[in-house]
Design a protein around this motif. Structure first.
Motif, PDB file in Angstrom:
ATOM      1  N   GLN A 152      12.052  50.286  33.086  1.00  0.00           N
ATOM      2  CA  GLN A 152      12.012  49.504  32.108  1.00  0.00           C
ATOM      3  C   GLN A 152      11.645  50.040  30.845  1.00  0.00           C
ATOM      4  N   THR A 153      10.690  50.929  30.796  1.00  0.00           N
ATOM      5  CA  THR A 153      10.649  51.927  29.430  1.00  0.00           C
ATOM      6  C   THR A 153      11.604  52.667  29.044  1.00  0.00           C
ATOM      7  N   SER A 212      14.390  50.141  27.534  1.00  0.00           N
ATOM      8  CA  SER A 212      13.900  49.701  26.462  1.00  0.00           C
ATOM      9  C   SER A 212      14.354  50.669  25.228  1.00  0.00           C
ATOM     10  N   LEU A 213      13.886  51.979  25.588  1.00  0.00           N
ATOM     11  CA  LEU A 213      13.972  53.043  24.578  1.00  0.00           C
ATOM     12  C   LEU A 213      15.476  53.221  24.343  1.00  0.00           C
ATOM     13  N   VAL A 233      17.935  51.175  24.641  1.00  0.00           N
ATOM     14  CA  VAL A 233      18.306  50.100  23.681  1.00  0.00           C
ATOM     15  C   VAL A 233      18.119  50.046  22.307  1.00  0.00           C
ATOM     16  N   MET A 234      16.830  50.431  22.011  1.00  0.00           N
ATOM     17  CA  MET A 234      16.308  50.735  20.796  1.00  0.00           C
ATOM     18  C   MET A 234      17.112  51.858  19.909  1.00  0.00           C
ATOM     19  N   SER A 281       3.579  53.858  25.506  1.00  0.00           N
ATOM     20  CA  SER A 281       3.741  52.790  26.689  1.00  0.00           C
ATOM     21  C   SER A 281       3.520  53.456  28.076  1.00  0.00           C
ATOM     22  N   ALA A 302      13.570  38.253  20.414  1.00  0.00           N
ATOM     23  CA  ALA A 302      14.457  39.326  20.709  1.00  0.00           C
ATOM     24  C   ALA A 302      15.674  39.464  19.731  1.00  0.00           C
ATOM     25  N   TRP A 313      14.083  40.831  16.597  1.00  0.00           N
ATOM     26  CA  TRP A 313      13.873  42.496  16.719  1.00  0.00           C
ATOM     27  C   TRP A 313      14.904  43.510  16.476  1.00  0.00           C
ATOM     28  N   CYS A 314      16.182  43.210  17.315  1.00  0.00           N
ATOM     29  CA  CYS A 314      17.326  43.929  17.354  1.00  0.00           C
ATOM     30  C   CYS A 314      17.868  43.720  15.930  1.00  0.00           C
TER      31      CYS A 314
END
Length: 226
Positions: free
Chosen positions: A8-9, A12-13, A15-16, A43, A82, A85-86
């Protein structure tokens, strides 16, 4: 659970990274690489710590942001968060690198932004150590014996994790070099305050002792301020 944490980390990274570098139009953005590296390392650090000391809380932190026990208004809030944030990451990529709307920030401010991000996640460790019920969604965790926590940072403010998030809001645009991103911070703080008030209403009505806790600890985010 460790595999899930790492997966998941990384997702997430990724996607960012797509949002930041896609908006920037280039991979030659050292500040963004450092930002992702800092968030990723910290994280995983706090995740590994939770896996050892409080796996139940780690499971809550890794759970979906939409849950059956969650308040309806909080589901709406999380969807909006969400999306915002994006949009925030995209705005900072467009500003700092693609169109250069903002003048370059001095190294001192960029470094201060990095420090704020670090302090946010570092402070969360103290929150997690004190509060095993610090789930990312607003709900009563009956199955985990949910009770009021008033020790550690909760002895000073009612929402120490939100207080730490304020540092993250400030640090992110400074580190990434975006004044336009920084102008969004007041709105994000207001939204977080709105959620804190809603969360308190739920806890005061459904969690034994929380109303009394609110009378003992007067401030939500910052002592003597609010």
């Amino acid at each position: 659970m460790i595999k899930r944490l790492v997966f998941q980390t990384l997702i997430s990274l990724a996607v960012m990274g797509v949002l930041l570098f896609g908006a920037a139009g280039t991979l030659a953005w050292p500040a963004a690489w450092w930002y992702l590296l800092e968030i990723g390392v910290l994280s995983l650090w706090i995740g590994f710590w939770l896996a050892r000391h409080d796996p139940g809380l780690l499971a809550e932190r890794l759970a979906p942001i939409m849950q059956a026990q969650q308040s309806r208004w909080d589901r709406f809030f999380m969807i909006v968060v969400a999306l915002v944030w994006c949009g925030w990451l995209i705005l900072m990529g467009l500003d700092a690198m693609r169109f250069h709307w903002s003048a370059p920030l001095p190294v001192s401010l960029v470094s201060f932004g990095s420090l704020c991000v670090f302090l946010c996640i570092f402070m969360c460790r103290f929150v997690f150590r004190a509060n095993s019920y610090a789930a990312p969604v607003v709900k009563i965790q009956t199955s985990r014996g949910h009770k009021v926590v008033d020790s550690g940072p909760y002895a000073y403010v009612r929402h120490p994790m939100y207080a730490a998030a304020l540092l993250f809001f400030v640090g992110t645009p400074l580190l990434l070099g975006s004044w336009w991103g920084f102008t969004c911070v007041p709105l994000m703080v207001i939204a977080l305050g709105w959620r804190a008030v809603g969360e308190e209403r739920l806890l005061a009505s459904q969690l034994d002792g929380y109303a009394d806790y609110m009378t003992r600890v007067r401030y939500r985010f910052i002592p003597f301020v609010w």
